[in-house]
Design an enzyme around this catalytic site. Structure first.
Site, PDB file in Angstrom:
ATOM      1  N   ASP A 223      98.419  73.269 105.228  1.00 24.29           N
ATOM      2  CA  ASP A 223      98.531  74.436 104.359  1.00 24.29           C
ATOM      3  C   ASP A 223      99.739  75.238 104.820  1.00 24.29           C
ATOM      4  O   ASP A 223     100.076  75.244 106.010  1.00 24.29           O
ATOM      5  CB  ASP A 223      97.254  75.282 104.446  1.00 24.29           C
ATOM      6  CG  ASP A 223      97.123  76.224 103.256  1.00 24.29           C
ATOM      7  OD1 ASP A 223      96.290  75.949 102.368  1.00 24.29           O
ATOM      8  OD2 ASP A 223      97.868  77.221 103.196  1.00 24.29           O
TER       9      ASP A 223
ATOM     10  N   LYS B  37      87.810  66.875  83.536  1.00 21.07           N
ATOM     11  CA  LYS B  37      87.573  68.122  84.258  1.00 21.07           C
ATOM     12  C   LYS B  37      87.599  69.342  83.335  1.00 21.07           C
ATOM     13  O   LYS B  37      86.679  70.164  83.338  1.00 21.07           O
ATOM     14  CB  LYS B  37      88.626  68.252  85.363  1.00 21.07           C
ATOM     15  CG  LYS B  37      88.690  69.582  86.046  1.00 21.07           C
ATOM     16  CD  LYS B  37      87.412  69.859  86.802  1.00 21.07           C
ATOM     17  CE  LYS B  37      87.338  71.310  87.164  1.00 21.07           C
ATOM     18  NZ  LYS B  37      87.040  71.533  88.533  1.00 21.07           N
TER      19      LYS B  37
ATOM     20  N   ASN C  94      84.414  71.888  82.138  1.00 19.88           N
ATOM     21  CA  ASN C  94      84.406  73.348  82.303  1.00 19.88           C
ATOM     22  C   ASN C  94      84.383  74.069  80.950  1.00 19.88           C
ATOM     23  O   ASN C  94      83.760  75.120  80.811  1.00 19.88           O
ATOM     24  CB  ASN C  94      85.591  73.810  83.153  1.00 19.88           C
ATOM     25  CG  ASN C  94      85.272  73.712  84.639  1.00 19.88           C
ATOM     26  OD1 ASN C  94      84.176  73.303  85.011  1.00 19.88           O
ATOM     27  ND2 ASN C  94      86.214  74.095  85.484  1.00 19.88           N
TER      28      ASN C  94
ATOM     29  N   CYS D  99      87.777  79.479  88.091  1.00 18.46           N
ATOM     30  CA  CYS D  99      87.884  78.217  87.341  1.00 18.46           C
ATOM     31  C   CYS D  99      87.682  78.371  85.846  1.00 18.46           C
ATOM     32  O   CYS D  99      88.614  78.208  85.069  1.00 18.46           O
ATOM     33  CB  CYS D  99      86.901  77.213  87.905  1.00 18.46           C
ATOM     34  SG  CYS D  99      87.153  76.921  89.657  1.00 18.46           S
TER      35      CYS D  99
ATOM     36  N   LYS E 107      90.244  80.638  83.655  1.00 15.63           N
ATOM     37  CA  LYS E 107      91.633  80.157  83.597  1.00 15.63           C
ATOM     38  C   LYS E 107      91.727  78.729  83.042  1.00 15.63           C
ATOM     39  O   LYS E 107      92.696  78.361  82.391  1.00 15.63           O
ATOM     40  CB  LYS E 107      92.331  80.275  84.961  1.00 15.63           C
ATOM     41  CG  LYS E 107      91.841  79.295  85.996  1.00 15.63           C
ATOM     42  CD  LYS E 107      92.967  78.525  86.670  1.00 15.63           C
ATOM     43  CE  LYS E 107      92.455  77.718  87.831  1.00 15.63           C
ATOM     44  NZ  LYS E 107      92.478  76.293  87.709  1.00 15.63           N
TER      45      LYS E 107
ATOM     46  N   LYS F   2      79.536  85.506  91.118  1.00  9.96           N
ATOM     47  CA  LYS F   2      78.185  84.939  91.103  1.00  9.96           C
ATOM     48  C   LYS F   2      77.607  85.078  92.506  1.00  9.96           C
ATOM     49  O   LYS F   2      78.345  85.353  93.451  1.00  9.96           O
ATOM     50  CB  LYS F   2      78.198  83.479  90.638  1.00  9.96           C
ATOM     51  CG  LYS F   2      78.855  82.486  91.588  1.00  9.96           C
ATOM     52  CD  LYS F   2      78.632  81.076  91.054  1.00  9.96           C
ATOM     53  CE  LYS F   2      79.013  80.019  92.041  1.00  9.96           C
ATOM     54  NZ  LYS F   2      78.818  78.682  91.512  1.00  9.96           N
TER      55      LYS F   2
HETATM   56  C1  UGA Z   1      82.598  75.914  87.926  1.00 10.24           C
HETATM   57  C2  UGA Z   1      81.877  74.649  87.463  1.00 10.24           C
HETATM   58  O1  UGA Z   1      80.477  74.925  87.305  1.00 10.24           O
HETATM   59  C3  UGA Z   1      82.064  73.516  88.453  1.00 10.24           C
HETATM   60  O2  UGA Z   1      81.446  72.348  87.982  1.00 10.24           O
HETATM   61  C4  UGA Z   1      83.566  73.290  88.635  1.00 10.24           C
HETATM   62  O3  UGA Z   1      83.834  72.274  89.566  1.00 10.24           O
HETATM   63  C5  UGA Z   1      84.206  74.575  89.133  1.00 10.24           C
HETATM   64  O4  UGA Z   1      83.976  75.614  88.168  1.00 10.24           O
HETATM   65  C6  UGA Z   1      85.692  74.325  89.274  1.00 10.24           C
HETATM   66  O5  UGA Z   1      86.357  74.113  88.250  1.00 10.24           O
HETATM   67  O6  UGA Z   1      86.169  74.237  90.401  1.00 10.24           O
HETATM   68  P1  UGA Z   1      82.022  77.852  89.690  1.00 10.24           P
HETATM   69  O7  UGA Z   1      83.295  78.494  89.278  1.00 10.24           O
HETATM   70  O8  UGA Z   1      81.679  77.751  91.137  1.00 10.24           O
HETATM   71  O9  UGA Z   1      81.969  76.340  89.126  1.00 10.24           O
HETATM   72  O10 UGA Z   1      80.867  78.686  88.988  1.00 10.24           O
HETATM   73  P2  UGA Z   1      79.688  78.397  87.966  1.00 10.24           P
HETATM   74  O11 UGA Z   1      78.449  78.129  88.701  1.00 10.24           O
HETATM   75  O12 UGA Z   1      80.105  77.438  86.916  1.00 10.24           O
HETATM   76  O13 UGA Z   1      79.556  79.839  87.309  1.00 10.24           O
HETATM   77  C7  UGA Z   1      80.641  80.373  86.562  1.00 10.24           C
HETATM   78  C8  UGA Z   1      80.304  81.721  85.982  1.00 10.24           C
HETATM   79  O14 UGA Z   1      79.395  81.584  84.911  1.00 10.24           O
HETATM   80  C9  UGA Z   1      79.667  82.716  86.952  1.00 10.24           C
HETATM   81  O15 UGA Z   1      80.303  83.975  86.771  1.00 10.24           O
HETATM   82  C10 UGA Z   1      78.219  82.768  86.526  1.00 10.24           C
HETATM   83  O16 UGA Z   1      77.632  84.016  86.783  1.00 10.24           O
HETATM   84  C11 UGA Z   1      78.347  82.523  85.028  1.00 10.24           C
HETATM   85  N1  UGA Z   1      77.117  81.962  84.409  1.00 10.24           N
HETATM   86  C12 UGA Z   1      76.675  80.735  84.773  1.00 10.24           C
HETATM   87  C13 UGA Z   1      76.454  82.672  83.425  1.00 10.24           C
HETATM   88  O17 UGA Z   1      76.848  83.799  83.060  1.00 10.24           O
HETATM   89  N2  UGA Z   1      75.343  82.122  82.837  1.00 10.24           N
HETATM   90  C14 UGA Z   1      74.886  80.912  83.193  1.00 10.24           C
HETATM   91  O18 UGA Z   1      73.865  80.466  82.609  1.00 10.24           O
HETATM   92  C15 UGA Z   1      75.555  80.199  84.182  1.00 10.24           C
END
Ligand code: UGA
Length: 438
Positions: A34, A208, A212, A264, A267, A327
């Site tokens: 890095d 991917k 998303n 993620c 964007k 989250k």
């Molecule tokens: C997300 C994807 O879920 C992963 O599969 C992916 O690999 C990752 O992005 C990435 O591209 O690297 P992540 O950003 O860790 O993962 O978060 P999520 O669990 O997907 O949650 C995203 C947002 O959606 C959070 O703000 C959460 O509060 C919100 N959310 C999630 C809701 O408002 N309602 C739901 O039912 C689920």
């Protein structure tokens, strides 16, 4: 190649640090590179620069094993056979598209050190077509090496689990040899019965962003239903539960609330739209614009509830915000709906105090003018209204009767539909939730 392969990981942020530690735990010798000396120093001491359950102990254990090292020196990759590119692809400053500067410079930086037969494996989320153009670039600068794309699907909060026991492995390759190398590297994970999907380079990149986009669509769908429920006098939590029993729909990712954030989903859908437009397929992804708009509207709806409960002029009021991260089980505040709402209420003149179990420092860095409280008690003391914006389990465990003695007004808005409404009401609280009629 198997277990005696040496691996390098370029870019040691969330994805890279997780990948490096996990691959080391599978028995590989791994060097993480890095450009940030502070990050490298921390990781080398076995300390994680961010919060991720379980990764801290794994990292410390792998550093101790001697298999895992970190450096700022790109020449260290000369010993490696497979190079995972895990650098960030943030939204560019002047539009919706992804900024590919880091990916391009990472590949250029390792090119001089690539040994014969080595494989560069992109893991970063990139606009479709990037892998093919990088492969061409590599064919000129380092013809002895090949390039593949292997998107990752890890969720923050479950990073180790999602890396070591993913629900599928997707590899974009241009030939059998590249696939064989990746099969060797992932042999221990394939042995668990993990589905293996071979794709061409553009399809792997698309998998991917399609995944998303689908997840973002599911969340915005239920938030759109929440808007309709509010207008029609329905209850979105009951609706979500009922439609979720249909296995074709499924109940996961149907939690209505203030919407999605993080580094993620927001964007990625924007970059996907920008790329589709470049490709002449703009219309196909027009719906994502609506997904984005529904998502941002949820934040405004919360602010509207605050105003209608208190007054248009928020200056005289103390608002307690529970949750700053995008989250729970993460200290990530990137594009966090919770923090955005807190900042907007602060900008509107309210006295906003924010609490979060892990995200106070990152949140303070982003919004130094906001007020932060180390404890929930301090946060809610004398509050005119509480906003529950990130569903940490410790907030679900709060006792509404006890809290009732601390606040000025017993009013709470559940922005995540995660609290027990009856419990709060029984304790005398006025309880609002998005998508549920009061
Ligand atoms: C997300 C994807 O879920 C992963 O599969 C992916 O690999 C990752 O992005 C990435 O591209 O690297 P992540 O950003 O860790 O993962 O978060 P999520 O669990 O997907 O949650 C995203 C947002 O959606 C959070 O703000 C959460 O509060 C919100 N959310 C999630 C809701 O408002 N309602 C739901 O039912 C689920």
């Amino acid at each position: 190649m198997a277990m005696n392969a040496n691996l390098s990981v370029i870019g040691c942020g969330y994805l890279g640090a997780t990948h490096a530690a996990c691959m080391s735990s599978l028995g590989f010798t791994v060097v993480g590179v890095d450009t940030d000396p502070e990050k490298v120093a921390m990781l080398s001491r076995g300390e994680l620069p961010f919060y991720e359950p379980g990764l801290d102990t794994l990292l410390a254990q792998e550093i101790k094993s001697g298999r895992l090292t970190f450096t700022t020196d790109f020449s260290a990759v000369a010993e490696s056979d497979v190079h995972f590119v895990c650098v960030g692809t943030p939204q560019s400053k002047d539009g919706l598209a992804a900024d590919l500067t880091y990916v391009k410079s990472a590949v250029a930086a390792i090119a001089p050190y690539l040994k014969d037969g080595s494989l560069v494996v992109g893991k970063s989320t990139v606009p479709v077509g990037t892998a093919q153009s990088l492969r061409k670039q590599l064919a000129e600068s380092a013809p002895q090496a090949d390039l593949a794309w292997n998107p990752e699907f890890l969720r923050e909060g479950f990073a180790v689990e999602d890396t070591l026991t993913p629900n599928r492995l997707v590899v974009g390759v241009a030939n059998d040899r590249a696939e064989e190398i990746l099969k060797d590297v992932y042999a221990p994970i394939i042995a668990l019965g993990t589905p293996w999907i071979r794709a061409d380079l553009p399809t792997a990149e698309l998998v991917k962003v399609a995944a998303n986009s689908f997840l973002a669509t599911k969340i915005s769908f239920i938030n759109a239903m929440a808007e309709v429920c509010e207008a029609a006098g329905g209850d979105v939590t009951v609706l979500a539960n009922a439609i979720g029993y249909d296995p074709r729909i499924g109940s996961r990712f149907l939690q209505a609330g203030i919407g999605f954030g993080g580094g993620c989903l927001p964007k990625d859908i924007r970059a996907f739209m920008a790329r589709a437009e470049e490709l002449g397929a703009k219309q196909a992804l027009e719906f994502l614009r609506e997904i984005d708009a529904i998502n941002l509207r949820a934040r405004q709806r919360v602010i509207d509830v605050v105003r209608s409960d208190l007054s248009e002029n928020l200056t005289p009021y103390k608002l307690a915000v529970l949750g700053a991260t995008f989250k729970p089980d993460s200290d990530d505040v990137r594009d966090s709906p919770a923090l955005d709402i807190a900042a907007q209420l602060h900008a509107a003149g309210a006295h906003v105090v924010v609490h979060d179990p892990k995200g106070i420092e990152p949140a303070r860095k982003r919004f130094p003018n906001l007020n932060f409280a180390e404890t929930v008690t301090e946060c809610v003391k004398g509050a005119d209204l509480i906003l529950h914006l990130t569903e940490w389990s410790e907030y679900r465990a709060l006792d509404p009767s006890e809290l009732g003695h601390l606040v000025k007004n017993k009013i709470i808005i559940d922005g995540r539909n995660a609290l027990d409404r009856e419990l709060w009401r029984r304790a005398g609280w006025k309880f609002h939730a998005l998508g549920r009629t009061d």
